[in-house]
Design a protein around this motif. Sequence first.
Motif, mmCIF file in Angstrom:
data_model
loop_
_atom_site.group_PDB
_atom_site.id
_atom_site.type_symbol
_atom_site.label_atom_id
_atom_site.label_comp_id
_atom_site.label_asym_id
_atom_site.label_seq_id
_atom_site.Cartn_x
_atom_site.Cartn_y
_atom_site.Cartn_z
ATOM 1 N N TYR A 1 0.753 -1.355 -0.004
ATOM 2 C CA TYR A 1 0.012 -0.046 -0.086
ATOM 3 C C TYR A 1 0.854 1.324 -0.043
ATOM 4 O O TYR A 1 0.273 2.358 0.030
ATOM 5 C CB TYR A 1 -0.879 0.131 1.120
ATOM 6 C CG TYR A 1 -2.002 -1.262 1.214
ATOM 7 C CD1 TYR A 1 -2.915 -1.306 0.471
ATOM 8 C CD2 TYR A 1 -1.463 -2.215 2.224
ATOM 9 C CE1 TYR A 1 -3.797 -2.471 0.477
ATOM 10 C CE2 TYR A 1 -2.214 -3.403 2.244
ATOM 11 C CZ TYR A 1 -3.557 -3.485 1.489
ATOM 12 O OH TYR A 1 -4.250 -4.768 1.635
ATOM 13 N N SER B 1 0.622 1.036 -6.135
ATOM 14 C CA SER B 1 -0.207 2.112 -6.168
ATOM 15 C C SER B 1 -0.482 2.951 -7.196
ATOM 16 O O SER B 1 -1.509 3.242 -7.746
ATOM 17 C CB SER B 1 0.196 3.058 -4.721
ATOM 18 O OG SER B 1 0.189 2.341 -3.639
ATOM 19 N N ALA C 1 -2.315 0.784 -9.737
ATOM 20 C CA ALA C 1 -3.672 0.672 -9.374
ATOM 21 C C ALA C 1 -4.520 2.087 -9.641
ATOM 22 O O ALA C 1 -5.732 2.186 -10.201
ATOM 23 C CB ALA C 1 -4.053 0.514 -7.835
ATOM 24 N N ALA C 2 -3.807 3.203 -9.447
ATOM 25 C CA ALA C 2 -4.466 4.604 -9.895
ATOM 26 C C ALA C 2 -4.622 4.595 -11.329
ATOM 27 O O ALA C 2 -5.548 5.063 -11.913
ATOM 28 C CB ALA C 2 -3.549 5.658 -9.360
ATOM 29 N N GLU C 3 -3.538 4.115 -12.191
ATOM 30 C CA GLU C 3 -3.645 3.966 -13.419
ATOM 31 C C GLU C 3 -4.762 3.270 -13.998
ATOM 32 O O GLU C 3 -5.698 3.758 -15.077
ATOM 33 C CB GLU C 3 -2.484 3.716 -14.211
ATOM 34 C CG GLU C 3 -1.317 4.851 -13.777
ATOM 35 C CD GLU C 3 0.032 4.309 -14.735
ATOM 36 O OE1 GLU C 3 -0.033 3.157 -15.020
ATOM 37 O OE2 GLU C 3 1.091 4.953 -14.645
ATOM 38 N N ALA C 4 -4.899 2.074 -13.729
ATOM 39 C CA ALA C 4 -6.089 1.410 -13.990
ATOM 40 C C ALA C 4 -7.462 1.884 -13.491
ATOM 41 O O ALA C 4 -8.482 1.776 -14.357
ATOM 42 C CB ALA C 4 -6.137 -0.088 -13.132
ATOM 43 N N GLU C 5 -7.519 2.598 -12.369
ATOM 44 C CA GLU C 5 -8.906 3.158 -12.190
ATOM 45 C C GLU C 5 -9.152 4.342 -13.107
ATOM 46 O O GLU C 5 -10.208 4.622 -13.506
ATOM 47 C CB GLU C 5 -8.769 3.776 -10.735
ATOM 48 C CG GLU C 5 -9.928 4.452 -10.244
ATOM 49 C CD GLU C 5 -11.204 3.465 -10.135
ATOM 50 O OE1 GLU C 5 -12.385 4.133 -9.971
ATOM 51 O OE2 GLU C 5 -11.208 2.369 -10.000
ATOM 52 N N ALA C 6 -8.032 5.288 -13.338
ATOM 53 C CA ALA C 6 -8.092 6.220 -14.226
ATOM 54 C C ALA C 6 -8.733 5.684 -15.619
ATOM 55 O O ALA C 6 -9.609 6.378 -16.395
ATOM 56 C CB ALA C 6 -7.058 7.076 -14.448
ATOM 57 N N ASP C 7 -8.102 4.688 -16.162
ATOM 58 C CA ASP C 7 -8.474 4.171 -17.498
ATOM 59 C C ASP C 7 -10.015 3.746 -17.230
ATOM 60 O O ASP C 7 -10.631 3.797 -18.250
ATOM 61 C CB ASP C 7 -7.568 2.842 -17.973
ATOM 62 C CG ASP C 7 -6.301 3.323 -18.011
ATOM 63 O OD1 ASP C 7 -5.932 4.627 -18.453
ATOM 64 O OD2 ASP C 7 -5.226 2.443 -17.937
ATOM 65 N N ARG C 8 -10.254 3.105 -16.116
ATOM 66 C CA ARG C 8 -11.737 2.637 -16.198
ATOM 67 C C ARG C 8 -12.570 3.781 -16.187
ATOM 68 O O ARG C 8 -13.761 3.671 -16.961
ATOM 69 C CB ARG C 8 -11.904 1.651 -14.736
ATOM 70 C CG ARG C 8 -13.303 1.319 -14.554
ATOM 71 C CD ARG C 8 -13.298 0.564 -13.198
ATOM 72 N NE ARG C 8 -13.359 1.322 -12.221
ATOM 73 C CZ ARG C 8 -14.675 2.210 -11.891
ATOM 74 N NH1 ARG C 8 -15.757 1.838 -12.283
ATOM 75 N NH2 ARG C 8 -14.601 2.991 -11.126
ATOM 76 N N ILE C 9 -12.420 4.971 -15.454
ATOM 77 C CA ILE C 9 -13.369 6.048 -15.505
ATOM 78 C C ILE C 9 -13.276 6.643 -16.927
ATOM 79 O O ILE C 9 -14.351 6.993 -17.380
ATOM 80 C CB ILE C 9 -12.801 7.026 -14.247
ATOM 81 C CG1 ILE C 9 -12.900 6.422 -13.052
ATOM 82 C CG2 ILE C 9 -13.508 8.254 -14.254
ATOM 83 C CD1 ILE C 9 -12.196 7.285 -11.989
ATOM 84 N N LYS C 10 -12.182 6.630 -17.584
ATOM 85 C CA LYS C 10 -12.214 7.214 -19.087
ATOM 86 C C LYS C 10 -13.180 6.442 -19.780
ATOM 87 O O LYS C 10 -13.806 6.978 -20.595
ATOM 88 C CB LYS C 10 -10.780 7.034 -19.451
ATOM 89 C CG LYS C 10 -10.530 7.825 -20.654
ATOM 90 C CD LYS C 10 -9.024 7.888 -21.202
ATOM 91 C CE LYS C 10 -9.115 8.529 -22.488
ATOM 92 N NZ LYS C 10 -7.640 8.576 -22.952
#
Length: 218
Positions: free
Chosen positions: A42, A63, A66-75
């Motif tokens: 973490y 981290s 994980a942040a990049e994956a979340e950003a790609d999902r939101i995009k």
Amino acid sequence: MFNAEKPSLNQLPTSAQLIRSTAIAAASAVAILVTVVLPAEYDIDPTGIGGVLGLAEMGEIKSQLAAEAEADRIKALEEQGALVTQEQSSLMNDIFSVFVGAAHAEEVPSKPVQEWRDEITFTLAPGESAEWKLLMEEGQTAQYAMLVDGGRVNFDLHGHGSGQSETYYKGRGSTGEEGEITAGFAGEHGWFWRNRDKTEVTVTVQVRGEYDEFKDAS
């Protein structure tokens, strides 16, 4: 079958020993959590030991991923929403166009299709030629459509008169053409055809527009 000796009461751990072992195990677990798990998983390193051991860098990378994956999902969700909105807008525009077109269908009279004014049909044997011309004044415009059946022809679309001549277009191996002639001067404007194939061909020419006469100039 098994004759195992039962431990004596003196061999069993006391309550104090059990409590101490439990405390040691709990402290060890907390130490591992703080110094290994939190930095490595973490990117949380309250003691700084994770940085020394290189575990904090590992946690930082995880981290970031994980942040990049979340950003790609939101995009992806935003793009999908924009695509759905665009498709809905396009559908609404199409529906609106249909209703508007239906409402104005009776109000706007359809433009009548201009009929051909003259039409000729002739047959050319191999090597044979023909020539037809429109008598036109300067600035007049005529439309034509030519269809060749049974083969191909070569042709020369040109004009001459008033001491002038002009070639508009030359066709080679043509099976049909259509277009428009605008006379740059008063005179005869039209076609010279020759059949270069080895079979007989039939040529049909339709004309309309501004001209005085369509005549055989062979």
